[in-house]
Enzyme design. Structure first.
Site, PDB file in Angstrom:
ATOM      1  N   GLU A  15       0.807  -1.231   0.000  1.00  0.00           N
ATOM      2  CA  GLU A  15       0.000   0.000   0.000  1.00  0.00           C
ATOM      3  C   GLU A  15       0.837   1.277   0.000  1.00  0.00           C
ATOM      4  O   GLU A  15       0.513   2.230   0.703  1.00  0.00           O
ATOM      5  CB  GLU A  15      -0.959  -0.003   1.203  1.00  0.00           C
ATOM      6  CG  GLU A  15      -1.994  -1.102   1.082  1.00  0.00           C
ATOM      7  CD  GLU A  15      -2.877  -1.236   2.313  1.00  0.00           C
ATOM      8  OE1 GLU A  15      -4.099  -1.385   2.123  1.00  0.00           O
ATOM      9  OE2 GLU A  15      -2.384  -1.215   3.443  1.00  0.00           O
TER      10      GLU A  15
HETATM   11  C1  ACM Z   1      -1.971  -5.491   4.121  1.00  0.00           C
HETATM   12  O1  ACM Z   1      -3.023  -6.009   4.530  1.00  0.00           O
HETATM   13  N1  ACM Z   1      -1.907  -4.207   3.843  1.00  0.00           N
HETATM   14  C2  ACM Z   1      -0.755  -6.282   3.926  1.00  0.00           C
END
Ligand code: ACM
Length: 373
Positions: A179
């Site tokens: 992310e």
């Molecule tokens: C995640 O759940 N951002 C690895």
């Protein structure tokens, strides 16, 4: 007791080397005693890796000599604005030792270049604009990034990885990489090209979330797949390609292995972005053939992550982990040919009275034929 038990010999070996569980101690902080309690619960099911998510936007949870404000300031709060906390080096060593005594190896994670607001808030010089943002106690993701072009970023990372590697007897060090929505693709690739050799320099093997496969995974690196049924074909293919080229995989599909997903719409805790995950959905899949195009022998194992945006107490952790955790542990241990939902649910039901006796809170899933209490 005393009880007499017939002698016997068990011949048994695990299917996978990596039978992991992750605990997010950043979104909410959990004390050493709470982590030990979770380790005891993991050890009952022969989980052998404890992945500790030690840093995120909401808190930095390990005291380091080189950058002390990471813990003292960056660890001073958590989701919802509570006091947070952090582990001293002795605390961390105590967790490592306690885990090792129960055959678990600790895998520390410092998430980067995103999920870094706590670090950016602690040291202004880590920010591209030289200004420290405020601490963050919400639950959004994707807004923070280390400053990829700055030299100080890599001085910081070298210090952090050196100190954590020195505290960690296990071979793996997890560098996150998920992310990174506030890092450009080119910067992300450049960043991972610089950081992975630092992990190797301090004698450790890189694990990263599967977005690492969009950069250049180092030789020997491990990618942790956390996609789910709505993950696009191109993203899956990228991970499978990397696996064919030697990157090993830990499978943590969010709609199977994420212990923080709600069981159903009535679950009071947890999240539901990957859907509802009841016990059968969590158990009834084969890690060896799960990711199309990834060779079965690229799979190092499975892992059940437990993210804690909504979880504050040991009882909260247990309610989400039980009864799903033993299913992921069984996928990690026993051969695929022995997996059968119909018989598994009977065996799982027999664990309920044991959890009652141990004071473990658990979800009484209607999918499992629990004995009458
Ligand atoms: C995640 O759940 N951002 C690895």
């Amino acid at each position: 007791g005393p009880w007499r038990v017939a002698g016997g010999t068990i011949t048994d070996t695990p299917r996978y080397a990596h039978r992991g569980a992750m605990l997010d101690v950043s979104r909410h902080f959990f004390t050493v005693a709470q982590v030990k309690r979770y380790i005891d619960e993991l050890a009952m099911y022969k989980v052998n890796r404890l992945h500790l998510h030690l840093s995120d936007d909401q808190g930095w949870r390990i005291a380091l000599k080189s950058w002390p404000r990471l813990a003292t300031y960056g660890g001073s709060t958590q989701v919802g604005g509570g006091p947070g906390g952090y582990y001293t080096k002795d605390d961390y060593r105590a967790i490592v030792r306690y885990a090792a005594d129960r055959y678990l190896t600790v895998v520390p994670e410092i998430d980067m270049p995103g999920h870094t607001n706590a670090a950016l808030a602690s040291y202004a010089e880590l920010n591209c604009n030289g200004q420290a943002p405020p601490l963050y106690t919400g639950t959004s993701v994707g807004f923070s990034s280390l400053c990829v072009p700055k030299k100080v970023t890599y001085d910081f990372i070298d210090d952090v990885i050196r100190e954590i590697a020195a505290l960690t007897p296990g071979r793996y060090l997890h560098i996150g990489g998920d992310e990174a929505h506030s890092t450009s693709h080119d910067d992300y690739v450049a960043f991972m090209d610089k950081v992975q050799p630092v992990v190797a320099k301090y004698g450790k093997t890189v694990i990263g979330w599967h977005q690492l496969t969009g950069a250049h995974p180092a030789k020997g690196a491990v990618a942790q797949y956390w996609g789910y049924d709505k993950t696009g074909a191109a993203e899956r293919a990228q991970v499978a390609d990397a696996a064919r080229n030697g990157t090993r995989l830990i499978l943590s599909p969010a709609d199977r292995a994420y212990l923080d997903m709600k069981y159903d719409k009535n679950t009071p805790l947890g999240l539901s972005w990957a859907g509802y995950v009841d016990v059968r959905r969590s158990y009834d899949w084969d890690p060896g053939s799960y990711l199309q195009g990834a060779p079965a022998d690229s799979v190092l194992g499975v892992e059940a992550p437990l993210w804690t945006e909504t979880l504050k107490t040991s009882a909260n952790l247990e309610y989400m982990a039980f009864p799903r955790l033993p299913g992921i542990a069984e996928l990690g241990w026993s051969p695929a040919g022995t997996h059968d939902w119909g018989t598994y649910r009977e065996r799982l039901a027999a664990q309920g009275p044991r959890w009652d006796a141990l004071g473990i809170d658990y979800y009484h899933s209607p999918e499992v034929p629990w004995p009458a209490r």
